[in-house]
Design a protein around this motif. Structure first.
Motif: not given
Length: 325
Positions: A158-160, A169-176, A181-191, A196-197
């Protein structure tokens, strides 16, 4: 020095004066934040960004004792070089007071940064560090570290995928990641796909800049197609970009200068305007005719070919166009 050497140097203590530059905004911000935290200087530091820079103000700040009994951290971020006399004076003031630190986050061209490296030497109490864009594996490692700080549940795939979607763009990815992370739920590529735009439009612009500059383009074309960009849309964006560069070319030939406001109807950032003017200067009038003829015939071929042949045809169109430049 480079990042690995800088990390070794940090184990001996924080260098007092540092020039940070290069093609990795994320790592530059990472080390700026590290200084702020380790020196506990968020409240007492002086930041001078871009046109806010004032030598007398910076000099006065480093000449005084810390108002909070801690450290004086001067942070300058700008794309213009500092005059050597002023730069040397600020570094000298930093050395004189053990509570002073000076960070210069330079966002201009690497060649201009190199001209300032002589001021940031160990002998003068400073160091310079150049950062490069991370490769995909390094990018995932840095994002994993960010995800741990955010206490996120997200796997390497998912990170890749996030990095690919944002054109590396690493800086943009870190912001995303912070937003996800706000939801507190697991994050996968579908989410990620849902929330993410994509940075594909920016990647197209980068592709065309590289094309005109005669740099390798096949890897970028492949990445755009992986992001789901349509071959016809890429060709249409190429035609739009060519028209823009031709307008710059024509205006400069008529007036001898570049003025994006007069050419496009709106003002571009100085660095982008200069970049497009430089690309326009590469093309002779005779070449423009061949380029436009090639694009017109290519549009017809791309629209009439079978879907399974469009990808290879697009590669051929852009590679041939680069050969015409």
């Amino acid at each position: 020095m480079y990042q690995r050497e800088f990390e070794q140097r940090l184990k001996q203590g924080l260098p007092r004066s540092v020039l940070l530059y290069g093609e990795n905004d994320y790592l530059i911000d990472f080390y700026l934040d590290r200084y702020k935290k380790e020196l506990d200087a968020t409240e007492s530091m002086l930041t001078l960004y871009h046109d806010e820079y004032d030598f007398e103000r910076a000099k006065a700040y480093l000449s005084q004792s810390s108002l909070f009994g801690g450290t004086n951290l001067l942070l300058i971020r700008r794309e213009k070089k500092l005059p050597k006399k002023e730069l040397d004076a600020l570094i000298s003031l930093t050395v004189k007071n053990p509570d002073n630190y000076f960070l210069f986050a330079f966002t201009g061209a690497a060649k201009d940064a190199k001209a300032m490296q002589s001021s940031f030497t160990e002998k003068k109490g400073g160091v310079w560090v150049r950062f490069f864009p991370p490769n995909p594996r390094e990018g995932v490692v840095l994002l994993k570290q960010k995800a741990r700080e955010l206490e996120m549940e997200i796997d390497d795939y998912a990170l890749g995928h996030l990095l690919t979607l944002l054109n590396g763009n690493l800086a943009l990815a870190a912001k995303e990641l912070e937003k996800l992370a706000i939801s507190g739920e697991p994050v996968g590529h579908k989410k990620i796909d849902r929330l993410v735009y994509s940075a594909a439009p920016l990647a197209v612009e980068n592709l065309l800049i590289d094309l005109f500059a005669k740099k390798p383009i096949t890897e970028t074309i492949g990445r755009l197609l992986e992001l789901g960009e349509d071959e016809t849309d890429i060709l249409r964006a190429t035609q739009f970009f060519v028209n823009q560069i031709f307008l710059f070319h024509a205006y400069i030939r008529l007036h001898g200068v570049s003025d994006s406001k007069a050419i496009l109807g709106y003002k571009l950032p100085r660095q982008i305007e200069e970049q497009k003017a430089a690309l326009a200067a590469r093309v002779t009038p005779a070449k423009w005719i061949r380029i436009y003829e090639h694009l017109l015939s290519s549009e017809l071929r791309l629209k009439s070919c079978k879907p399974e042949n469009k990808e290879s045809l697009l590669y051929g169109i852009l590679i041939k166009m680069q050969g015409l430049l």
